[in-house]
Design an enzyme around this catalytic site. Structure first.
Site, PDB file in Angstrom:
ATOM      1  N   ASP A  38       0.877  -1.162   0.000  1.00 58.49           N
ATOM      2  CA  ASP A  38       0.000   0.000   0.000  1.00 58.49           C
ATOM      3  C   ASP A  38       0.925   1.225   0.000  1.00 58.49           C
ATOM      4  O   ASP A  38       2.017   1.171   0.536  1.00 58.49           O
ATOM      5  CB  ASP A  38      -0.852  -0.047   1.273  1.00 58.49           C
ATOM      6  N   ASP A 237      -1.451  -0.861   6.151  1.00 57.91           N
ATOM      7  CA  ASP A 237      -1.635  -0.368   7.524  1.00 57.91           C
ATOM      8  C   ASP A 237      -3.069   0.053   7.814  1.00 57.91           C
ATOM      9  O   ASP A 237      -3.466   0.142   8.962  1.00 57.91           O
ATOM     10  CB  ASP A 237      -0.723   0.840   7.770  1.00 57.91           C
ATOM     11  N   ASP A 241      -7.252  -1.477   3.975  1.00 57.16           N
ATOM     12  CA  ASP A 241      -6.378  -2.523   3.449  1.00 57.16           C
ATOM     13  C   ASP A 241      -6.781  -3.917   3.915  1.00 57.16           C
ATOM     14  O   ASP A 241      -6.296  -4.911   3.371  1.00 57.16           O
ATOM     15  CB  ASP A 241      -4.926  -2.261   3.877  1.00 57.16           C
TER      16      ASP A 241
HETATM   17  P1  ADP Z   1      -4.763   5.386  -0.440  1.00 51.74           P
HETATM   18  O1  ADP Z   1      -4.753   4.190  -1.339  1.00 51.74           O
HETATM   19  O2  ADP Z   1      -3.563   6.251  -0.698  1.00 51.74           O
HETATM   20  O3  ADP Z   1      -4.935   5.032   1.009  1.00 51.74           O
HETATM   21  P2  ADP Z   1      -7.606   6.281  -0.681  1.00 51.74           P
HETATM   22  O4  ADP Z   1      -8.182   5.123  -1.409  1.00 51.74           O
HETATM   23  O5  ADP Z   1      -7.989   6.445   0.752  1.00 51.74           O
HETATM   24  O6  ADP Z   1      -5.999   6.338  -0.887  1.00 51.74           O
HETATM   25  O7  ADP Z   1      -8.027   7.634  -1.434  1.00 51.74           O
HETATM   26  C1  ADP Z   1      -7.791   7.769  -2.828  1.00 51.74           C
HETATM   27  C2  ADP Z   1      -7.940   9.204  -3.259  1.00 51.74           C
HETATM   28  O8  ADP Z   1      -9.264   9.686  -2.967  1.00 51.74           O
HETATM   29  C3  ADP Z   1      -7.012  10.171  -2.555  1.00 51.74           C
HETATM   30  O9  ADP Z   1      -5.730  10.226  -3.165  1.00 51.74           O
HETATM   31  C4  ADP Z   1      -7.791  11.491  -2.716  1.00 51.74           C
HETATM   32  O10 ADP Z   1      -7.571  12.032  -3.989  1.00 51.74           O
HETATM   33  C5  ADP Z   1      -9.233  11.048  -2.586  1.00 51.74           C
HETATM   34  N1  ADP Z   1      -9.690  11.169  -1.191  1.00 51.74           N
HETATM   35  C6  ADP Z   1     -10.027  10.163  -0.355  1.00 51.74           C
HETATM   36  N2  ADP Z   1     -10.400  10.634   0.858  1.00 51.74           N
HETATM   37  C7  ADP Z   1     -10.258  11.989   0.810  1.00 51.74           C
HETATM   38  C8  ADP Z   1     -10.466  13.065   1.736  1.00 51.74           C
HETATM   39  N3  ADP Z   1     -10.883  12.876   2.990  1.00 51.74           N
HETATM   40  N4  ADP Z   1     -10.212  14.325   1.297  1.00 51.74           N
HETATM   41  C9  ADP Z   1      -9.788  14.553   0.053  1.00 51.74           C
HETATM   42  N5  ADP Z   1      -9.566  13.597  -0.859  1.00 51.74           N
HETATM   43  C10 ADP Z   1      -9.807  12.332  -0.507  1.00 51.74           C
HETATM   44 MG    MG Z   2      -3.804   3.737   2.910  1.00 49.82          MG
END
Ligand code: ADP
Ligand code: MG
Length: 292
Positions: A38, A237, A241
């Site tokens: 991740d 983490d 995930d």
């Molecule tokens: P990661 O795989 O990095 O954990 P997520 O799946 O949680 O990422 O989120 C993917 C994308 O969705 C982020 O890169 C962002 O662009 C958008 N996003 C998710 N949650 C938020 C939030 N609380 N505020 C702004 N953008 C968000």
């Molecule tokens: Mg993450």
């Protein structure tokens, strides 16, 4: 394999802060072909900081930051903390939100001062029918630097592009290099966009980057790798995930991560050091050699 020898391996792991749930995990680790990481919080610190804010009409800088921070006050995402910290440092206080909604893998939305505000990625905007073409080049510029670019919209109009940058964990590059030296393919899996992910993947010398994956689809990606004949470990983490950790041949949870991830992991890295993924694989291989 003899259970006694496997238990010795499990014991050695425990001494090194690598908690292995059962000897059969050592057997699987020996056959591992692919390690999927991740991105956020695993390869990067998961503590992004606000770096850029580009207002695009309708709002000035401080108004845009206040709207974004107001929404993020209701979110627990690492990106939300970056926005809230950035606002605080500028002396901007968030205001009340009605009808708050967090959309996993997309962003956040709600009513602020009676205005419909959206904050998140391109997918979130497109889903709401908001055209993002006018800021495409700005977003790409930030993303090429490995920054995550988010969009703010107010009453159906784009109001700002806001970028944050996370820091790569210094030990991550060493972990990736060592895994490749062990003949293991290294993959990065993220919900972030492909440009940002590729910039970070390049800095880490990662073989393959799988980006723009919704939290609900991470487990499916793992299954596809398995169907292609790979024996897969997934390292993560976050709460998001957990399904992917459960699907992988070996789920590896970072010790500092969420409880859900730790409950799901077949291996827990107590020291939260990604280099322990390599130590765990070497330990498995050494243990299996003593048995054969
Ligand atoms: P990661 O795989 O990095 O954990 P997520 O799946 O949680 O990422 O989120 C993917 C994308 O969705 C982020 O890169 C962002 O662009 C958008 N996003 C998710 N949650 C938020 C939030 N609380 N505020 C702004 N953008 C968000
Ligand atoms: Mg993450």
């Amino acid at each position: 394999a003899t259970p006694a020898a496997l238990m010795v391996g499990v014991g050695r792991g425990a001494q090194a802060g690598i908690l292995i749930r059962g000897g059969e995990i050592l057997e699987k680790a020996e056959r591992l072909t692919t390690v999927v990481f991740d991105k956020t919080g695993t390869l990067t610190r998961g503590e992004p900081a606000l770096t850029d804010l580009l207002p695009c009409g309708h709002c000035d800088h401080d108004q845009a930051l206040r709207l974004a921070a107001s929404l993020e006050a209701g979110s627990e995402h690492p990106l939300a903390e970056a926005i809230l910290r950035g606002a605080k440092e500028t002396g901007i206080a968030p205001c009340a939100v009605q009808g708050f909604e967090a959309v996993p893998g997309h962003g956040v939305r709600g009513l602020v001062d009676g205005r419909e505000v959206l904050f998140g990625n391109r997918r979130l905007m497109e889903g709401a029918g908001i055209d993002v073409a006018s800021v495409g080049a700005d977003m790409e510029r930030y993303q090429a630097d490995g920054k995550t670019a988010m969009l703010l919209a107010c009453d159906g109009e784009l109001a700002a592009v806001i970028a944050v940058a996370d820091t790569i964990k210094p030990e991550a590059l060493e972990a990736v290099r060592a895994l490749r030296a062990e003949g293991v393919e290294v993959v990065m899996l993220t919900g972030d966009n492909a440009r940002t992910a590729t910039a970070i993947g390049r800095a880490l010398q990662i073989d393959r980057v799988i980006a723009d994956v919704l939290p609900s689809d991470k487990a499916r990606v793992i299954k596809e790798l398995q169907q292609a004949g790979k024996v897969v470990a997934m390292v993560g983490d976050g709460v998001n995930d957990a399904p992917a950790l459960a699907t992988a041949d070996i789920g590896i949870a970072i010790g500092s991560g969420s409880d859900v991830a730790k409950e799901t992991g077949g291996i827990i890295l107590v020291r939260s050091d990604v280099r322990d993924v390599v130590t765990g694989i070497r330990l498995s291989r050494a243990t299996m050699r003593t048995i054969k």
